[in-house]
Design a protein around this motif. Structure first.
Motif, short mmCIF file in Angstrom:
data_model
loop_
_atom_site.label_atom_id
_atom_site.label_comp_id
_atom_site.label_asym_id
_atom_site.label_seq_id
_atom_site.Cartn_x
_atom_site.Cartn_y
_atom_site.Cartn_z
N GLU A 98 35.57 29.63 40.14
CA GLU A 98 36.74 29.93 38.77
C GLU A 98 36.43 31.10 38.23
O GLU A 98 35.95 31.87 39.13
N ILE A 99 37.50 31.78 37.69
CA ILE A 99 37.59 33.59 37.38
C ILE A 99 37.08 33.32 36.23
O ILE A 99 36.58 33.12 34.84
N GLN A 100 36.57 34.27 36.37
CA GLN A 100 34.82 34.63 35.49
C GLN A 100 35.64 35.41 34.76
O GLN A 100 35.45 35.95 32.84
N GLN A 101 36.03 36.88 35.10
CA GLN A 101 36.64 37.74 34.62
C GLN A 101 38.05 38.20 35.67
O GLN A 101 37.15 38.39 36.82
N PHE A 102 39.15 38.95 35.16
CA PHE A 102 39.82 40.42 36.02
C PHE A 102 40.60 41.39 35.22
O PHE A 102 41.07 40.91 34.16
N ALA A 103 39.75 42.27 35.26
CA ALA A 103 40.21 43.10 34.39
C ALA A 103 39.75 44.62 35.15
O ALA A 103 39.52 44.50 36.54
N LYS A 104 39.92 45.48 34.40
CA LYS A 104 39.34 47.06 35.00
C LYS A 104 37.95 47.12 34.91
O LYS A 104 37.71 46.06 34.41
#
Length: 255
Positions: free
Chosen positions: A218-224
């Motif tokens: 699962e994606i936990q976070q997608f950010a800079k």
């Protein structure tokens, strides 16, 4: 509005009873350098392999520049996507130039065009064509072989580069040098989309304009990286950041 190079829409991949990737959705803009971070078994390599259809999803849709990959010719798709892995597996009986020219030869490029492209790429990865053009892989160091692997993946001018832990098999000093060179290559090429898988948080944050963090499919976070550092998106990400801070404390204590 930025062009979307890769998009996942509710994608799930299973191996038997094991869900490697669970209902994942995200978009990657053309020209970005994205790092995918996670531990072993998190689903990061499966996501990478689904982008060029080395692995097919059971559910959901994957788009390559707006086209569903299910509707594309697999061979044609893969020739548009460069692929670099940890164990680079250069052809030992072929010269450096012949290795780099693998895809152009398959595409039946004129010999002079191929030669020019090989020399251009050797210079791009900081290997002098006059020295390395006719060498065999056994005469290269591990770092030099990785450079040739990157050059080979770029040979047919792909829009997207996939890199699966490409520096994991080299020593720490060489790894840092290759990271710096890869960032420089991405900047110089300008319009290429790079997606690199790693389990190293320092590498992920150093290289990525954005970082996609995976855990248990699962994606936990997608950010800079800066946003992740200041606003962790889940308890798992918080734990990663704490680990990074502990490493910083360790080095500051030694100084």
């Amino acid at each position: 509005m930025a062009e979307i190079a890769i998009a996942f829409k509710n994608v799930t991949k299973t191996y038997g009873d094991f869900e490697a990737v669970k209902d994942v959705s995200f978009e990657i803009e053309a020209g970005e350098f994205i790092t995918v971070l996670g531990s072993s078994g998190s689903g990061k390599t499966t996501i990478l392999k689904m982008m060029n259809q080395l692995v097919q999803a059971e559910q959901g849709d994957i788009f390559y520049f707006g086209e569903n990959v299910r509707d594309l010719d697999v061979v044609g798709l893969r020739r548009q996507i460069g692929y670099v892995v940890q164990q680079i597996a250069l052809f030992p009986h072929m010269t450096v130039a012949e290795n780099i020219a693998t895809v152009p030869d398959l595409l039946k490029w004129p010999k002079e065009k191929t030669k020019q492209r090989v020399e251009e790429l050797l210079r791009l990865v900081q290997l002098d064509p006059a020295i390395y053009y006719d060498r065999k892989p056994k005469a290269l160091s591990g770092g030099q072989q990785q450079r040739i692997g990157v050059a080979r993946a770029l040979a047919a001018n792909p829009k997207v580069m996939l890199l699966d832990e490409p520096f994991g098999a080299v020593d720490a000093i060489t790894r840092m040098q290759l990271q710096d060179e890869l960032l420089k290559i991405h900047r110089e090429l300008g319009d290429k989309t790079f997606i690199l898988v790693t389990h190293d948080i320092n590498e992920a944050f150093k290289l990525g304009s954005k970082t996609l963090i995976m855990d248990q499919g699962e994606i936990q976070q997608f950010a800079k990286p800066k946003e992740i550092l200041h606003n962790p998106g889940s308890p798992f990400v918080t734990g990663l950041i704490e680990t990074l801070k502990e490493q910083g404390t360790f080095w500051s204590d030694l100084s």
